[in-house]
Write a protein that holds these residues in place. Structure first.
Motif, PDB file in Angstrom:
ATOM      1  N   GLY A 142       6.851   1.659   5.879  1.00 42.79           N
ATOM      2  CA  GLY A 142       6.389   2.726   5.004  1.00 42.79           C
ATOM      3  C   GLY A 142       5.728   3.848   5.792  1.00 42.79           C
ATOM      4  N   PRO A 143       5.173   4.831   5.092  1.00 42.47           N
ATOM      5  CA  PRO A 143       4.501   5.937   5.778  1.00 42.47           C
ATOM      6  C   PRO A 143       3.236   5.465   6.486  1.00 42.47           C
ATOM      7  N   TYR A 144       3.021   6.000   7.672  1.00 44.16           N
ATOM      8  CA  TYR A 144       1.837   5.625   8.440  1.00 44.16           C
ATOM      9  C   TYR A 144       1.460   6.774   9.363  1.00 44.16           C
ATOM     10  N   GLU A 145       0.257   6.673   9.921  1.00 42.53           N
ATOM     11  CA  GLU A 145      -0.181   7.626  10.925  1.00 42.53           C
ATOM     12  C   GLU A 145      -1.216   6.952  11.811  1.00 42.53           C
ATOM     13  N   ILE A 146      -1.149   7.233  13.097  1.00 42.37           N
ATOM     14  CA  ILE A 146      -2.228   6.864  14.010  1.00 42.37           C
ATOM     15  C   ILE A 146      -3.245   8.005  13.922  1.00 42.37           C
ATOM     16  N   VAL A 147      -4.407   7.749  13.354  1.00 42.23           N
ATOM     17  CA  VAL A 147      -5.316   8.850  13.042  1.00 42.23           C
ATOM     18  C   VAL A 147      -5.937   9.427  14.303  1.00 42.23           C
ATOM     19  N   THR A 148      -6.365  10.659  14.202  1.00 40.58           N
ATOM     20  CA  THR A 148      -7.101  11.333  15.263  1.00 40.58           C
ATOM     21  C   THR A 148      -8.352  11.965  14.659  1.00 40.58           C
ATOM     22  N   ALA A 149      -9.346  12.195  15.503  1.00 40.05           N
ATOM     23  CA  ALA A 149     -10.568  12.811  15.026  1.00 40.05           C
ATOM     24  C   ALA A 149     -10.278  14.186  14.452  1.00 40.05           C
TER      25      ALA A 149
ATOM     26  N   VAL B  62       0.836  -1.194   0.000  1.00 40.18           N
ATOM     27  CA  VAL B  62       0.000   0.000   0.000  1.00 40.18           C
ATOM     28  C   VAL B  62       0.876   1.251   0.000  1.00 40.18           C
ATOM     29  N   GLY B  63       0.267   2.370  -0.366  1.00 41.13           N
ATOM     30  CA  GLY B  63       1.013   3.612  -0.371  1.00 41.13           C
ATOM     31  C   GLY B  63       1.210   4.195   1.020  1.00 41.13           C
ATOM     32  N   ARG B  64       0.145   4.155   1.823  1.00 32.78           N
ATOM     33  CA  ARG B  64       0.198   4.735   3.167  1.00 32.78           C
ATOM     34  C   ARG B  64      -0.767   3.977   4.065  1.00 32.78           C
ATOM     35  N   LEU B  65      -0.370   3.769   5.300  1.00 32.18           N
ATOM     36  CA  LEU B  65      -1.194   3.074   6.287  1.00 32.18           C
ATOM     37  C   LEU B  65      -1.719   4.080   7.301  1.00 32.18           C
ATOM     38  N   LEU B  66      -3.047   4.105   7.467  1.00 32.33           N
ATOM     39  CA  LEU B  66      -3.677   4.920   8.497  1.00 32.33           C
ATOM     40  C   LEU B  66      -4.317   3.983   9.517  1.00 32.33           C
ATOM     41  N   VAL B  67      -3.875   4.078  10.755  1.00 35.36           N
ATOM     42  CA  VAL B  67      -4.299   3.151  11.797  1.00 35.36           C
ATOM     43  C   VAL B  67      -5.410   3.787  12.622  1.00 35.36           C
ATOM     44  N   THR B  68      -6.511   3.039  12.794  1.00 29.54           N
ATOM     45  CA  THR B  68      -7.696   3.591  13.445  1.00 29.54           C
ATOM     46  C   THR B  68      -8.315   2.578  14.392  1.00 29.54           C
ATOM     47  N   HIS B  69      -9.437   2.981  15.027  1.00 34.75           N
ATOM     48  CA  HIS B  69     -10.245   2.102  15.886  1.00 34.75           C
ATOM     49  C   HIS B  69      -9.458   1.602  17.100  1.00 34.75           C
ATOM     50  N   ILE B  70      -8.675   2.485  17.700  1.00 34.71           N
ATOM     51  CA  ILE B  70      -7.958   2.137  18.927  1.00 34.71           C
ATOM     52  C   ILE B  70      -8.838   2.525  20.123  1.00 34.71           C
ATOM     53  N   PRO B  71      -9.268   1.582  20.938  1.00 36.64           N
ATOM     54  CA  PRO B  71     -10.133   1.919  22.079  1.00 36.64           C
ATOM     55  C   PRO B  71      -9.403   2.797  23.096  1.00 36.64           C
ATOM     56  N   THR B  72     -10.172   3.535  23.848  1.00 34.25           N
ATOM     57  CA  THR B  72      -9.605   4.414  24.875  1.00 34.25           C
ATOM     58  C   THR B  72      -8.743   3.649  25.865  1.00 34.25           C
ATOM     59  N   TRP B  73      -9.103   2.405  26.162  1.00 30.60           N
ATOM     60  CA  TRP B  73      -8.356   1.623  27.161  1.00 30.60           C
ATOM     61  C   TRP B  73      -7.091   0.985  26.601  1.00 30.60           C
ATOM     62  N   THR B  74      -6.804   1.187  25.325  1.00 30.14           N
ATOM     63  CA  THR B  74      -5.606   0.614  24.699  1.00 30.14           C
ATOM     64  C   THR B  74      -4.542   1.686  24.524  1.00 30.14           C
ATOM     65  N   ASP B  75      -3.304   1.344  24.801  1.00 29.59           N
ATOM     66  CA  ASP B  75      -2.183   2.276  24.694  1.00 29.59           C
ATOM     67  C   ASP B  75      -1.829   2.473  23.221  1.00 29.59           C
ATOM     68  N   ALA B  76      -2.129   3.654  22.692  1.00 28.76           N
ATOM     69  CA  ALA B  76      -1.867   3.925  21.279  1.00 28.76           C
ATOM     70  C   ALA B  76      -0.375   3.854  20.965  1.00 28.76           C
ATOM     71  N   ALA B  77       0.475   4.204  21.929  1.00 34.96           N
ATOM     72  CA  ALA B  77       1.918   4.134  21.690  1.00 34.96           C
ATOM     73  C   ALA B  77       2.373   2.693  21.480  1.00 34.96           C
ATOM     74  N   GLU B  78       1.754   1.767  22.204  1.00 31.48           N
ATOM     75  CA  GLU B  78       2.097   0.366  22.011  1.00 31.48           C
ATOM     76  C   GLU B  78       1.588  -0.130  20.659  1.00 31.48           C
ATOM     77  N   VAL B  79       0.391   0.300  20.269  1.00 30.57           N
ATOM     78  CA  VAL B  79      -0.100  -0.043  18.936  1.00 30.57           C
ATOM     79  C   VAL B  79       0.868   0.466  17.871  1.00 30.57           C
ATOM     80  N   GLU B  80       1.335   1.695  18.022  1.00 33.66           N
ATOM     81  CA  GLU B  80       2.273   2.264  17.056  1.00 33.66           C
ATOM     82  C   GLU B  80       3.578   1.474  17.000  1.00 33.66           C
ATOM     83  N   SER B  81       4.080   1.074  18.164  1.00 34.23           N
ATOM     84  CA  SER B  81       5.299   0.267  18.197  1.00 34.23           C
ATOM     85  C   SER B  81       5.086  -1.052  17.466  1.00 34.23           C
TER      86      SER B  81
END
Length: 258
Positions: free
Chosen positions: A245-252, A218-237
């Motif tokens: 490749g290029p990615y982002e943990i999306v925000t509203a 894929v060209g770019r990965l956008l990561v979504t649907h991370i619950p509030t109780w889950t550590d987004a930094a760990e998901v990113e790791s």
């Protein structure tokens, strides 16, 4: 918005329930069509209907695609119905809603309508077909049944020049491969972390999202649907362990021009 491209707006991205910083799943996809902007709404989960109005007037939504019938992906259809049926300037024209089979009856029950006509005055419900394709304005939308406790679909949304894939909610499945292959942007859920004891057939980890992105080039990965109780930094790791490749943990409120 670019004159020839596709624009994605993240209205809500919280996993499983609305969080303090984001509504649940809702994505607005826009592209030029016949001299105007066509607006496709993908999912309308808990808490999303209010913030949606920051990015589009409700009357300007042309079509809706619901991935599945869990509350965090569809319950704010009730609010959309109220506005479209009872707006003081007149009811809206009926719009297409593509969703799992039975969505009309399900959403009527969720809202509490007793009349047999339910929401059908405002919404023209059509069921997804596994591997099927529908044309919505400039968008060719291909659906695939994925791996979740209720019937759930991933989408590939294409114009003549750009492509977006959306995982919806899913555990690991080969059904994602054809949907995701070679897209410009892959909007993928990652509700779980690799260090957790995760139930099967439910959601992906960041590492699994990265694996699909790598496998499907894929060209770019956008990561979504991370619950509030889950550590987004760990998901990113976890994402970085399988995807370089290029990615982002999306925000509203985030927007992306394809």
């Amino acid at each position: 918005m670019t004159t020839s491209g596709m624009k994605l707006t993240v209205v809500g991205c919280a996993g499983s329930f609305a969080g303090p910083d984001s509504p649940a799943s809702c994505y607005l996809v826009e592209a030029p069509f016949e001299g105007r902007t066509y607006r496709l709404l993908i999912d309308l989960g808990s808490g999303a209907f209010g913030p949606l109005q920051r990015y589009s007037t409700i009357r300007d939504i042309d079509a809706i695609a619901l991935s599945h019938l869990h509350a965090d992906h569809c319950f704010d259809m009730s609010g959309f119905y109220v506005v479209s049926r009872y707006h003081p300037e007149g009811a809206f024209d009926q719009i297409p809603v593509h969703a799992p089979d039975g969505a009309g009856d399900f959403l009527v029950a969720a809202y509490g309508i007793e009349e047999q006509t339910g929401m059908r005055e405002q919404f023209d419900f059509s069921p997804w077909q596994d591997g099927g394709t529908v044309q919505l304005g400039p968008f060719t939308v291909t659906s695939a049944l994925v791996n979740h406790p209720v019937p759930a679909y991933a989408f590939r949304v294409e114009t003549k020049t750009h492509s977006l894939a959306y995982s919806g909610d899913t555990g690991p499945t080969e059904a994602l491969v054809d949907i995701v292959d070679g897209v410009d942007v892959f909007l993928c859920e990652a509700s779980f972390v690799e260090s957790g004891t995760n139930p099967p057939n439910l959601h992906l980890t960041g590492a699994e999202a990265g694996e699909y992105a790598t496998r499907c080039n894929v060209g770019r990965l956008l990561v979504t649907h991370i619950p509030t109780w889950t550590d987004a930094a760990e998901v990113e790791s976890d994402v970085k362990s399988t995807w370089d490749g290029p990615y982002e943990i999306v925000t509203a409120g985030s927007t992306y021009d394809l």
